[in-house]
Structures are given as structure tokens and as C-alpha cells.
Design a protein around this motif. Sequence first.
Motif, PDB file in Angstrom:
ATOM      1  N   VAL A   1       0.846  -1.193   0.000  1.00  0.00           N
ATOM      2  CA  VAL A   1       0.000   0.000   0.000  1.00  0.00           C
ATOM      3  C   VAL A   1       0.881   1.243   0.000  1.00  0.00           C
ATOM      4  CG1 VAL A   1      -1.737   1.309   1.302  1.00  0.00           C
ATOM      5  CG2 VAL A   1      -1.859  -1.173   1.244  1.00  0.00           C
ATOM      6  N   ARG A   2       0.408   2.303  -0.663  1.00  0.00           N
ATOM      7  CA  ARG A   2       1.004   3.627  -0.556  1.00  0.00           C
ATOM      8  C   ARG A   2      -0.124   4.602  -0.211  1.00  0.00           C
ATOM      9  NH1 ARG A   2       4.444   0.532  -1.001  1.00  0.00           N
ATOM     10  NH2 ARG A   2       6.311   0.538  -2.334  1.00  0.00           N
ATOM     11  N   ASN A   3       0.078   5.381   0.825  1.00  0.00           N
ATOM     12  CA  ASN A   3      -0.900   6.384   1.223  1.00  0.00           C
ATOM     13  C   ASN A   3      -0.346   7.761   0.892  1.00  0.00           C
ATOM     14  OD1 ASN A   3      -2.831   4.554   2.538  1.00  0.00           O
ATOM     15  ND2 ASN A   3      -1.197   4.230   4.028  1.00  0.00           N
ATOM     16  N   VAL A   4      -0.986   8.443  -0.047  1.00  0.00           N
ATOM     17  CA  VAL A   4      -0.454   9.695  -0.583  1.00  0.00           C
ATOM     18  C   VAL A   4      -1.504  10.789  -0.447  1.00  0.00           C
ATOM     19  CG1 VAL A   4       0.503  10.845  -2.614  1.00  0.00           C
ATOM     20  CG2 VAL A   4       0.921   8.395  -2.246  1.00  0.00           C
ATOM     21  N   VAL A   5      -1.114  11.908   0.154  1.00  0.00           N
ATOM     22  CA  VAL A   5      -2.006  13.047   0.282  1.00  0.00           C
ATOM     23  C   VAL A   5      -1.644  14.073  -0.783  1.00  0.00           C
ATOM     24  CG1 VAL A   5      -0.537  14.141   2.042  1.00  0.00           C
ATOM     25  CG2 VAL A   5      -2.935  14.804   1.841  1.00  0.00           C
ATOM     26  N   LEU A   6      -2.656  14.581  -1.492  1.00  0.00           N
ATOM     27  CA  LEU A   6      -2.453  15.600  -2.511  1.00  0.00           C
ATOM     28  C   LEU A   6      -2.671  16.974  -1.886  1.00  0.00           C
ATOM     29  CD1 LEU A   6      -3.338  12.929  -4.157  1.00  0.00           C
ATOM     30  CD2 LEU A   6      -3.662  14.544  -6.033  1.00  0.00           C
TER      31      LEU A   6
ATOM     32  N   HIS B   1      -1.761   0.101  -9.102  1.00  0.00           N
ATOM     33  CA  HIS B   1      -0.784   0.174 -10.186  1.00  0.00           C
ATOM     34  C   HIS B   1       0.313  -0.853  -9.922  1.00  0.00           C
ATOM     35  CE1 HIS B   1       1.680   1.808 -13.382  1.00  0.00           C
ATOM     36  NE2 HIS B   1       2.694   1.956 -12.542  1.00  0.00           N
ATOM     37  N   ASN B   2       0.515  -1.728 -10.888  1.00  0.00           N
ATOM     38  CA  ASN B   2       1.530  -2.787 -10.767  1.00  0.00           C
ATOM     39  C   ASN B   2       1.383  -3.578  -9.477  1.00  0.00           C
ATOM     40  OD1 ASN B   2       2.628  -2.095 -13.228  1.00  0.00           O
ATOM     41  ND2 ASN B   2       4.290  -0.870 -12.363  1.00  0.00           N
ATOM     42  N   GLY B   3       0.133  -3.874  -9.107  1.00  0.00           N
ATOM     43  CA  GLY B   3      -0.131  -4.683  -7.922  1.00  0.00           C
ATOM     44  C   GLY B   3      -0.041  -3.930  -6.614  1.00  0.00           C
ATOM     45  N   ILE B   4       0.220  -2.642  -6.652  1.00  0.00           N
ATOM     46  CA  ILE B   4       0.332  -1.837  -5.434  1.00  0.00           C
ATOM     47  C   ILE B   4      -0.887  -0.926  -5.327  1.00  0.00           C
ATOM     48  CG2 ILE B   4       1.672  -0.074  -4.214  1.00  0.00           C
ATOM     49  CD1 ILE B   4       4.161  -1.172  -5.531  1.00  0.00           C
ATOM     50  N   LYS B   5      -1.551  -0.974  -4.180  1.00  0.00           N
ATOM     51  CA  LYS B   5      -2.712  -0.116  -3.941  1.00  0.00           C
ATOM     52  C   LYS B   5      -2.229   1.263  -3.500  1.00  0.00           C
ATOM     53  CE  LYS B   5      -6.884   0.333  -1.104  1.00  0.00           C
ATOM     54  NZ  LYS B   5      -7.641  -0.197   0.056  1.00  0.00           N
ATOM     55  N   ILE B   6      -2.765   2.289  -4.136  1.00  0.00           N
ATOM     56  CA  ILE B   6      -2.416   3.671  -3.799  1.00  0.00           C
ATOM     57  C   ILE B   6      -3.678   4.355  -3.289  1.00  0.00           C
ATOM     58  CG2 ILE B   6      -1.437   5.842  -4.599  1.00  0.00           C
ATOM     59  CD1 ILE B   6      -0.264   4.285  -6.986  1.00  0.00           C
ATOM     60  N   ASN B   7      -3.677   4.748  -2.014  1.00  0.00           N
ATOM     61  CA  ASN B   7      -4.779   5.511  -1.448  1.00  0.00           C
ATOM     62  C   ASN B   7      -4.498   6.995  -1.669  1.00  0.00           C
ATOM     63  OD1 ASN B   7      -6.408   3.402  -0.347  1.00  0.00           O
ATOM     64  ND2 ASN B   7      -4.915   3.152   1.297  1.00  0.00           N
ATOM     65  N   LEU B   8      -5.224   7.599  -2.609  1.00  0.00           N
ATOM     66  CA  LEU B   8      -5.063   9.017  -2.908  1.00  0.00           C
ATOM     67  C   LEU B   8      -5.997   9.818  -2.008  1.00  0.00           C
ATOM     68  CD1 LEU B   8      -5.081   8.737  -6.797  1.00  0.00           C
ATOM     69  CD2 LEU B   8      -3.074   9.089  -5.348  1.00  0.00           C
ATOM     70  N   LEU B   9      -5.430  10.668  -1.170  1.00  0.00           N
ATOM     71  CA  LEU B   9      -6.193  11.486  -0.238  1.00  0.00           C
ATOM     72  C   LEU B   9      -6.189  12.928  -0.754  1.00  0.00           C
ATOM     73  CD1 LEU B   9      -4.555   9.791   2.785  1.00  0.00           C
ATOM     74  CD2 LEU B   9      -7.021   9.813   2.474  1.00  0.00           C
ATOM     75  N   ASP B  10      -7.316  13.329  -1.294  1.00  0.00           N
ATOM     76  CA  ASP B  10      -7.445  14.661  -1.907  1.00  0.00           C
ATOM     77  C   ASP B  10      -7.878  15.655  -0.836  1.00  0.00           C
ATOM     78  OD1 ASP B  10      -7.680  16.749  -3.638  1.00  0.00           O
ATOM     79  OD2 ASP B  10      -9.491  16.027  -4.634  1.00  0.00           O
ATOM     80  N   THR B  11      -7.129  16.752  -0.684  1.00  0.00           N
ATOM     81  CA  THR B  11      -7.425  17.732   0.358  1.00  0.00           C
ATOM     82  C   THR B  11      -7.937  19.031  -0.254  1.00  0.00           C
ATOM     83  OG1 THR B  11      -5.168  18.611   0.355  1.00  0.00           O
ATOM     84  CG2 THR B  11      -5.646  16.786   1.862  1.00  0.00           C
ATOM     85  N   PRO B  12      -8.726  19.812   0.498  1.00  0.00           N
ATOM     86  CA  PRO B  12      -9.181  21.112   0.002  1.00  0.00           C
ATOM     87  C   PRO B  12      -8.003  22.069  -0.168  1.00  0.00           C
ATOM     88  CG  PRO B  12     -10.479  20.406   1.908  1.00  0.00           C
ATOM     89  CD  PRO B  12      -9.302  19.496   1.823  1.00  0.00           C
ATOM     90  N   GLY B  13      -8.144  23.019  -1.087  1.00  0.00           N
ATOM     91  CA  GLY B  13      -7.075  23.968  -1.346  1.00  0.00           C
ATOM     92  C   GLY B  13      -7.290  25.321  -0.714  1.00  0.00           C
TER      93      GLY B  13
END
Length: 682
Positions: free
Chosen positions: A2-7, A64-76
Motif C-alpha cells: 500500500v502507498r498512502n499519498v495526500v495531494l 498500479h503494478n499490484g500496489i494499492k495507492i490511497n489518494l487522499l485529496d485535500t481542500p485547497g
Amino acid sequence: MVRNVVLVGHSGAGKTTLVEALLAATGTIQRAGRVEDGTTVSDFDEVEVRQQRSVNLSLAPVVHNGIKINLLDTPGYADFVGDLRAGLRAADAALFVVSAAEGIDGLTRMLWDECASVGMPRAVVITKIDHQRANFDEVLASCQDAFGDGVAPLYLPVDGNGLLGLLSQRFFDYSGGSRTEREPDADQLELVEQYRGELIEGIIQESEDESLMDRYLSGEEIDTKVLIDDLEKAVARATFYPVLATAPGVGLLELLEVVTQGFPCPPEHRLPEITTLDGKAVRVPVCDPDGPLVAEVVKTTSDPYVGRISLVRVFSGTLRPDMTVHVSGHVPDREHDLDERIGALTSPLGKTQRPVPKCVAGDVCVVAKLAHAETGDTLSDKDRPLLMTPWEMPEPLLPVAIRAKSKADEDKMSQALSRLVAEDPTLRLENNAETRQLVLWCMGEAHADVLLDRLAKRHGVEVEKIELRVPLRETFGGRAQGMGRNVKQTGGHGQYAVCHVEVEPLPSGGGFEFVDKIVGGVVPRQFIPSVEKGVRAQMDRGVVAGYPMVDIRVTLYDGKAHSVDSSDMAFQIAGQLALREAAAKVPALLLEPVDEVSVLVADEYVGAVMSDLSSRRGRVLGTEAVGTGRTLVRAEVPELEITRYAIDLRSMSHGTGSFHRGFLRYEPLPSHLADKVASAAE
């Protein structure tokens, strides 16, 4: 895996659009912006649909390529920084989204510093490279200037539909609708050579192989695989920050590669401090699916049909549907120490919730039917309750007074407001007993608008904004005497009480003193406390504009009583009348609260801030440097002048300023303002 990524990025940079493009690129949705039910990924909140802006932290998982990416979209918007900090808590890395057409602003710089303060690995993606006003080189230079060392591009955009790989020295052409790869032509090769050396030197400087720099300077060609390995390690350590470029259909695969290979996985994320409920520190295995359950509610929302929905990050153990967990939190006056059975676990995509069988350590999911858990609460095993140290939330500093539009709205308002407070830890609710106003303390005007929108549309409660009343005080402007005469005969027992008092002002903060100077028993001993009680009652009601009276000494020195008609109530009324008569003989002063204010701004705005504070009848006490390029301005400012300072400071400092305030003392209100207040009260 897993990858946890905040935008992260300012409003309009293209965060939500990028999330939708990544969903389409990974096959999660059929086309950018649309999910199975036909809505957009950002359409999960009706407020966002109406206001055309992101106001919530949202989750969008891709693979992507077997890796789950949790995209955390934040307010601007700065008003919703609480959701940003929640996203930082749930994520292991941050992706800064910057528009090639608009560049960066002060808020983006602040967000970068906030990520740096917690050691968050970061990368920069410059969007909209196909825009007619796009200027990649200029925006890249701005990023390097604002974010400091370690910011370097991995790819260079060409005509908005192609990318030059600086490490691979290959050209990736997207002009045909799909990616094709070829050797760069002569002009493109010159660009590669111009930027590649700087990139390699930056990677080598962060390498753990100390011999690598000497080998490179001696002319040795460093193997690309070695450079990529060192790059990935430096990104994970948050010492190097790659820059990528995207447009619709361009650069998405390159971005996904950096996220999956360069960003750290959850086991590399240091856990927040964990304790037992009585405060004893506990060591918990990092990201162990078989360890004790430790999860955190990072966001709470209410759905009118489903009920309360909680976005949860699991740090240890495994969360399963229908299991019983212990809910604990740091707010002592709420129900935050109980066992609760959770509902279904789901993974969101727009309004669609897709059931999942479990949520293991390191992953993020949505939990239904957590009736008592609120944002920031800890979920743990019911037999081993634990508590995570909460993340710091900003203080709401914009007061908004409201009232219900109808009796029906008033009946529903209390429950609706309690739900909003449970969802949003940046909202504070105050029921001011002095001004008799209900006040919402918000982060800013946009935050207040969203809250009132939710009250109306989600909870069916219509309210209106009203003018905020600041709690003033009254006092005497000089020494005066007054007589209270309460003599009435109505048949049977009447009322008889006469008292003479002298009133004098005390120094600021002196409070109230009552002095008994009765001699000869002209006022019987049992009625002297009655006079004081009446004086205090009149002080609470005030004598000028209905504000409490403070800082006076009242001396009872004479009076009269009747053996039959005198009573406790008669002397209470006489005490009130005596104070009012004394107040009519001297000017009564209105006192206003003065706050101690600390304003933190970039150096370039210090002059404007100091001038503005002075225009608000403030006294600037001094300044001090805080870090590089920022200054703390200290001042004393009347509270009447800063009720909307949260809005004004944001405008003045282009979103980069912050301030704190605290009550200091009461001071006399200028006469021209006091006259207005008194006239309004009459």
C-alpha cells in the motif's frame, strides 16, 4: 503493498482533476471524472457540488503494478486546513500539485513547511503543462526558490504532449493518444544535457555511498540503476523532492512509478505516540496486521440516509466488519470511552461505497455506523483500550453569531450543531451567556458558508447570521451617592426600606467591594446582606446599556426600616434603586475587552500588518524574527476591532498570515463609541 499519498496544493491547482485522471489511467473508472453511477469522483458531497470547490478530505484508491495507492485529496482553501492536517496524519507521503499556468502562492509555501515539520516525504507535480499560459521553467524556478534544496525535475515537458526523461535520456511521446518511446532528437538532447547534470549531482549528494561523488567528478558514467536506487531512498527519507509534469493523458504513468517506487510504504512510517487510557506509554509493532488494533478516525461525515461515516487509517492490527472496538478520545466532556460495534467496511469511489472484507495495518477504509466516534478518536481492541496522541488542530478565530429562522428550526438546531462539531474539530460552538448569542467559531468566511449550507441542506435547519455582540462591562466614572426608597402601602403588610449608599470606582480588575458603615441599627443587621444582594443584582443588569458592572466599591452608610413592613425583598429593591440613582449623578463608563494578539507573517507584510493594527486602535508592542523570512508581531487590540481579523489578515498577507488572541483586560471604551452603544441600548 500500500502507498498512502495526500495531494496538497492551493485551490485551482488541479488536485481533484489529477485524481480523476489517475483513476482513469489505472482503469478504475472508464473515463476521467466519471464513475459507475455517472457522477464525478468529487461529487460525494452535495456541498462541493453546489459550491464548485473541494471542502472535504476524500479518499480514492487506485492500483498500479499490484500496489494499492490511497489518494487522499485535500481542500485547497486555508479555511479547511483541518482536513489537510487529517490527510497528513493518514498519509505516508505528500504530492504537491502546482499549476504550470498559475504557479505557487503563499499558502502552498505554508503547506510545504507544515509537511517539512513532520518529516513527510514529498514530490512536486506541475499540472496543466498543455495550458496556453503554461511556463514550466518559470514555475520550476519558483518551486526551487520556495521549497529550497533538493527540488529537481525528473522529466521535462515538450510542447505539452511529450516528456524528456533526464535519467533514462529517452523521449516519451503522448501525441498519438498513447505513450511511445524513442531517442531524443538533437534539440531535445541539448535540453537533457542542460538539466541532467544538476539532477545527478542532487541525487549523489543524498547518496549513502560517499565514493559516488568522487567517481562522478572524475568523469565516470554512473549506472542509471544506481542513481534510481539512490533517488528512491532519498525521496523516502524526505531529503530529495522530484518534480514531475502532467497534462490530460500525459505523464500519469511516470507519476505512478514515482509514487509506487519512490514513496515509502506504511511500515516505514513512524507511529504517533500511543498510550493506555491512564497515560502509560505503550510500544506497538509498526504496521503489524497481527498486532493489537490501533486505528484512528481521520474524518467524520454524516449522510442523511446512511448515517455517520468515518474515514479510518489502521496503524496496527486488522479491522473487520461487525467487530466490537473500543472508542476513546481526548475530549473529556463527550462520550469517548465506550465499546461500539462497527458496521460494514467499504472503499469509496465517488458516491459509491464498495464493500471490503477487512482493512489491515497500513490501509485506509470507510467505516459505517460508528455512532459515537468523532474525528481524532482512537479505535482499539475492546480488551486492550489504547489512545493515540491527537494531531494539532488550528484554532478557529472567526466568530459568527447565528439564530434560527423559526421555532421549528430552533427545535432541530441543537442536534444538528452537535453533529457538525463531531465531524469538524476546527469548529467551536459557544453559547454566550452574557450576550445571549449562539456563536460559531470558524476558520474563515468560506468555512462558515459551508457550515450554514450543511445545516440547511443536510439537516434541514435554516439559520441567519446576526450582528455579533462583544461582551462589554460598565463602571462608575467617579464618586457619587444615591438613595434607594422603597415605600409602598397596599393594605396589610406593605414595603418599607430606605438605604443610602456611596459608590466609588476601583482600579481596573478591582472587582466589587461592599462596605457596611451602619451605626445605631438604622438598618437592622439582618437586612444589610439584602442591600448587598440588591446591589449585585443591579450590577449584573447594568445601568447604561445592559452590561455587567465591575470595579466599584459600594458603602452603605445610612437608612431607615419599619418594624412591620421592612423585609428582605424590600431592602433588595432599595439597594437596586440606590445604585441606579448614584449612577445617574456621574458619567457611567463602558469598558471593552482588550486582547493580546500575536500575528505571524512573512517579512514583506510586517509593515502592512503593523499599520493595520494601529488603525484598529491597537498598540504594537514589538516584533521578533521567527525562523527565516517570518516575523511575529505582538500587539494589544480591542476585541471590537478584530472580530473579522481572520478574514482581513488572510487578504492582507495573501493567505500566509496567522494569529492568536487571548483576553488581557478591560479598558474604557472611547466616548464616541460608548455613545453609540448607549443609544442602541435605549
